[in-house]
Design a protein around this motif. Structure first.
Motif, short mmCIF file in Angstrom:
data_model
loop_
_atom_site.label_atom_id
_atom_site.label_comp_id
_atom_site.label_asym_id
_atom_site.label_seq_id
_atom_site.Cartn_x
_atom_site.Cartn_y
_atom_site.Cartn_z
N GLY A 24 27.49 39.59 11.91
CA GLY A 24 28.04 40.46 10.64
C GLY A 24 29.19 39.70 10.18
N ASP A 50 32.45 40.10 10.51
CA ASP A 50 33.54 40.01 11.21
C ASP A 50 33.17 39.18 12.31
OD1 ASP A 50 35.11 41.85 9.69
OD2 ASP A 50 34.09 43.43 10.61
N SER A 95 30.60 41.81 15.46
CA SER A 95 29.69 42.73 14.57
C SER A 95 28.40 42.14 14.28
CB SER A 95 30.58 42.89 13.26
OG SER A 95 30.37 41.53 12.45
#
Length: 222
Positions: free
Chosen positions: A51, A53, A57
């Protein structure tokens, strides 16, 4: 094949603007170029999607392994470098060959790592940094009372003095999640700036399926 090419092809495959792809996911990779005796370059890369981050994530649901594989294949097919003309060699364009072998890395693949490496007649050494907190902390917590090999060396240059201390530990039977691991080496580098006298320390780990006799610490951390 640069990371920028992979990101561009990922954005195209996902139907996302290239300028916004970082809002949805993060692409990271580790790579090794192997120069073979026959003169060919054998290139290995592990490419990962997280993700926005990072590893903490998950990637979006549309960022599948199949999408990443398609982006990697597309980027490899389009990448090329032109060599300047020389009287002896002329002018050439370098491209990736069609021998591209892509494997999704899943838990089942990791469980079969020993069988896979045996079939390939290969070994592995993985460098672990603090950017990989789960494995890094697991290695940091290993007992250091039974060190099987150690190595220390000093080096001066580039305006600093360096001390490198490597301690290797046999980890077979210590309950690591990957039974193929045989050895973990802690590599501590101490840098002293000749101008300011400032001392900094950097710790990394290396894990391998080779024992300390097969891969002594001065090799596993070089």
């Amino acid at each position: 094949m640069a990371g920028a090419a992979d990101r561009r092809h990922l954005a195209t495959a996902a139907g996302q603007p290239q300028s916004k792809i970082g809002d949805h996911l993060r692409l990271s990779f580790a790579k090794v170029a192997e120069y073979q005796r026959r003169g060919a370059v054998h290139f290995h890369a592990v490419i990962r999607l997280d993700g926005p981050d990072g590893p903490t994530s998950p990637p979006p649901t549309w960022a599948s392994a199949q999408l990443l594989e398609a982006a990697v294949c597309s980027a490899a097919d389009s990448a090329h470098v032109s060599m300047p003309y020389t009287p002896g060699l002329g002018e050439h364009v370098f491209r990736w060959d069609d021998q591209l072998d892509v494997h999704p890395i899943r838990r089942a693949f990791a469980d079969d790592m020993g069988e896979f490496l045996t079939a390939k007649n290969a070994h592995f050494l993985l460098v672990v940094k603090d950017s990989q907190p789960l494995l890094f902390n697991a290695l940091r917590s290993l007992p250091r009372t039974n060190v099987t090999a150690r190595h220390a060396e000093r080096d001066n240059g580039h305006g600093r003095r360096q001390l490198r201390v490597v301690k290797a530990l046999t980890i077979t039977g210590l309950g690591m999640d990957f039974p193929e691991f045989a050895q973990a080496a802690r590599n501590m580098r101490f840098h002293t700036n000749d101008t300011t006298g400032k001392l900094t320390r950097k710790t990394t780990y290396a894990i391998t399926d080779l024992t300390s006799q097969q891969a002594p610490p001065q090799r596993s951390s070089s």
